[in-house]
Design a protein around this motif. Structure first.
Motif, mmCIF file in Angstrom:
data_model
loop_
_atom_site.group_PDB
_atom_site.id
_atom_site.type_symbol
_atom_site.label_atom_id
_atom_site.label_comp_id
_atom_site.label_asym_id
_atom_site.label_seq_id
_atom_site.Cartn_x
_atom_site.Cartn_y
_atom_site.Cartn_z
ATOM 1 N N UNK A 158 0.746 -1.184 -0.030
ATOM 2 C CA UNK A 158 -0.117 -0.180 -0.018
ATOM 3 C C UNK A 158 0.771 1.259 0.026
ATOM 4 N N UNK A 159 0.100 2.382 -0.203
ATOM 5 C CA UNK A 159 1.169 3.790 -0.200
ATOM 6 C C UNK A 159 1.147 3.999 1.296
ATOM 7 N N UNK A 160 2.077 4.822 1.418
ATOM 8 C CA UNK A 160 2.549 5.178 2.900
ATOM 9 C C UNK A 160 1.250 6.092 3.415
ATOM 10 N N UNK A 161 1.088 6.033 4.494
ATOM 11 C CA UNK A 161 -0.097 6.852 5.166
ATOM 12 C C UNK A 161 0.365 8.327 5.046
ATOM 13 N N UNK A 162 -0.452 9.128 5.000
ATOM 14 C CA UNK A 162 -0.206 10.641 5.131
ATOM 15 C C UNK A 162 -1.042 11.268 6.398
ATOM 16 N N UNK A 163 -0.642 12.576 6.703
ATOM 17 C CA UNK A 163 -1.538 13.254 7.692
ATOM 18 C C UNK A 163 -1.095 12.984 9.129
ATOM 19 N N UNK A 164 -0.186 12.240 9.339
ATOM 20 C CA UNK A 164 0.434 11.875 10.749
ATOM 21 C C UNK A 164 0.192 13.151 11.713
ATOM 22 N N UNK A 165 -0.173 13.088 12.852
ATOM 23 C CA UNK A 165 -0.017 13.985 13.690
ATOM 24 C C UNK A 165 -0.136 13.210 15.516
ATOM 25 N N UNK A 166 0.424 13.840 16.118
ATOM 26 C CA UNK A 166 0.654 13.308 17.658
ATOM 27 C C UNK A 166 0.623 14.286 18.771
ATOM 28 N N UNK A 167 -0.054 14.090 19.691
ATOM 29 C CA UNK A 167 0.200 14.996 20.987
ATOM 30 C C UNK A 167 0.210 14.311 22.241
ATOM 31 N N UNK A 168 0.910 14.821 23.174
ATOM 32 C CA UNK A 168 1.249 14.295 24.438
ATOM 33 C C UNK A 168 0.251 14.762 25.722
ATOM 34 N N UNK A 219 5.978 7.378 29.939
ATOM 35 C CA UNK A 219 6.044 7.984 31.055
ATOM 36 C C UNK A 219 6.725 9.331 31.031
ATOM 37 N N UNK A 220 6.637 10.259 31.809
ATOM 38 C CA UNK A 220 7.116 11.814 31.773
ATOM 39 C C UNK A 220 8.500 11.595 32.270
ATOM 40 N N UNK A 221 9.255 11.609 31.287
ATOM 41 C CA UNK A 221 10.830 11.310 31.483
ATOM 42 C C UNK A 221 11.725 12.383 30.762
ATOM 43 N N UNK A 222 11.166 13.213 30.192
ATOM 44 C CA UNK A 222 11.948 14.227 29.285
ATOM 45 C C UNK A 222 12.459 13.711 28.079
ATOM 46 N N UNK A 223 12.233 12.496 27.685
ATOM 47 C CA UNK A 223 12.562 11.966 26.456
ATOM 48 C C UNK A 223 11.919 12.373 25.126
ATOM 49 N N UNK A 252 7.162 3.826 5.499
ATOM 50 C CA UNK A 252 6.641 4.561 6.768
ATOM 51 C C UNK A 252 6.285 5.918 6.492
ATOM 52 N N UNK A 253 5.269 6.621 7.244
ATOM 53 C CA UNK A 253 4.868 8.045 6.939
ATOM 54 C C UNK A 253 5.842 8.878 7.397
ATOM 55 N N UNK A 254 5.969 10.116 7.212
ATOM 56 C CA UNK A 254 7.053 10.855 7.694
ATOM 57 C C UNK A 254 7.056 10.936 9.180
ATOM 58 N N UNK A 255 7.987 11.278 9.988
ATOM 59 C CA UNK A 255 8.036 11.323 11.415
ATOM 60 C C UNK A 255 7.540 12.356 12.230
ATOM 61 N N UNK A 256 6.861 11.975 13.264
ATOM 62 C CA UNK A 256 6.322 12.986 14.091
ATOM 63 C C UNK A 256 6.979 13.073 15.552
ATOM 64 N N UNK A 257 7.488 14.072 16.097
ATOM 65 C CA UNK A 257 8.173 13.949 17.382
ATOM 66 C C UNK A 257 7.315 14.658 18.362
ATOM 67 N N UNK A 258 7.619 13.876 19.473
ATOM 68 C CA UNK A 258 6.985 14.078 20.808
ATOM 69 C C UNK A 258 8.076 14.405 21.996
ATOM 70 N N UNK A 259 7.966 15.390 22.678
ATOM 71 C CA UNK A 259 8.756 15.243 23.786
ATOM 72 C C UNK A 259 8.079 15.551 25.201
ATOM 73 N N UNK A 260 8.409 14.335 25.813
ATOM 74 C CA UNK A 260 7.646 14.324 27.056
ATOM 75 C C UNK A 260 8.080 15.235 28.239
ATOM 76 N N UNK A 261 7.232 15.786 29.040
ATOM 77 C CA UNK A 261 7.916 16.521 30.228
ATOM 78 C C UNK A 261 8.456 15.550 31.110
ATOM 79 N N UNK A 262 9.423 16.363 31.829
ATOM 80 C CA UNK A 262 10.395 15.403 32.926
ATOM 81 C C UNK A 262 9.710 15.768 34.142
ATOM 82 N N UNK A 263 8.950 14.896 34.740
ATOM 83 C CA UNK A 263 8.519 14.991 36.019
ATOM 84 C C UNK A 263 8.777 13.763 37.130
ATOM 85 N N UNK A 264 9.986 13.053 36.491
ATOM 86 C CA UNK A 264 10.213 12.000 37.244
ATOM 87 C C UNK A 264 11.978 12.113 37.806
#
Length: 326
Positions: free
Chosen positions: A50-60, A113-117, A135-147
């Protein structure tokens, strides 16, 4: 007359056979002939991905400690679903996080987990034949560091004439530095901790023949503290009776650093020990033991600061003699 009777008989036989076999045979004779390679093509497996998926979005979501990921649907008629992959931003290795069965929806959640990674996500489409898309294009997420970091563990301490060396296992979770506390056994560290970026430390101010207690605490990039480690003790010994090495030299020779010195007369049973600030620049490490017959040792390192001590018959070290090669 005989020829006409023969033709008429032949026609009658043909008509009789047609009437006997019926219309099914007539229809079958009208069907096109199927070649064997046509059948092979019909049975050939689908190998088109199949074709690579499009419209990738992510939120933490910090409250739920999870990432919500969504993408646009594919349009292939034989689509089986999607697979979601995740990797640490500094790694090239992808991990399948959506499970063995392809996802049929175009969104999902992934606990983090909220490790700041910092993580990268990518989604791939898969069809009913098992073919997976790029693969679709990459979407990056940074978690907060609370540990906070884990408490430094497995401390060891050893006294040498150059000072007491303390080592420990690294803490988890984005450690910025460690704080090493030192105090006479049963006392307090009145001048505060020393800040260390590695996992080892040599205390050059430790007094001779006095037991010193050491503890270590990790501090992460958000300023969160691990808590204090278990304590270890070390005593810096006074130098032994062996005379110090003399005429210490260090030079690069193409195969590392060659360290040499003059041996003392009458001490053929005496040995020497060579220390370097390697692999941890904050601590001295024993690299080699040599004897006066050669009075030299080659260290396969690029350079740095070294020291050599003599060792007497009771295995006591002399005061250190320092040399550098840069």
């Amino acid at each position: 007359m005989t020829l006409r009777r023969s033709v008429r008989a032949t026609v009658m036989v043909a008509l009789g056979i047609a009437l006997l076999l019926g219309p099914a045979t007539t229809a079958a004779s009208a069907m096109p002939h199927l070649h064997s390679d046509d059948g092979q093509r019909a049975a050939q497996a689908d190998d088109s991905a199949p074709a690579a998926p499009t419209g990738l979005q992510a939120s933490y979501d910090p409250a739920a400690q999870s990432t919500t990921v969504s993408w646009d649907p594919n349009t292939e008629p034989d689509l089986a679903g999607y697979r979601l992959y995740r990797r640490l931003a500094e790694s090239e290795e992808w991990t399948l996080v959506s499970g063995a069965t392809p996802l049929t929806a175009t969104f999902t959640t992934d606990p983090l987990p909220p490790t700041g990674d910092v993580y990268a996500y990518a989604v791939r489409a898969v069809d009913q034949a098992g073919n997976e898309s790029e693969g679709s294009y990459d979407w990056y997420i940074e978690t907060p560091d609370t540990s906070p970091p884990s408490v430094p563990a497995d401390l060891t301490a050893r006294g040498t004439t150059a000072g007491n060396t303390v080592r420990w296992h690294a803490s988890s979770d984005h450690v910025d530095h460690y704080e090493v506390w030192a105090a006479p056994a049963g006392g307090q560290d009145l001048d505060g901790p020393d800040e260390v970026r590695g996992t080892a430390y040599t205390d050059p101010r430790a007094p001779q023949d006095v037991a010193v207690t050491y503890t270590v605490e990790a501090v992460d990039t958000s300023g969160q503290r691990s808590g204090v480690s278990a304590a270890v003790n070390a005593t810096r010994p006074a130098p032994g009776t062996a005379p110090k090495p003399s005429a210490l030299r260090a030079r690069h020779d193409g195969n590392g650093v060659l360290i040499s010195w003059d041996g003392h007369s009458g001490d053929m049973g005496q040995s020497y020990r060579v220390y370097a600030q390697y692999p941890d620049p904050y601590a001295w490490s024993l690299l080699a033991t040599s004897y006066p017959r050669n009075g030299e040792v080659r260290i396969p390192e690029a350079g740095g600061l070294f020291y050599v001590v003599s060792v007497d018959d009771e295995s006591r070290e002399s005061a250190p003699v320092y040399v550098g090669a840069y």
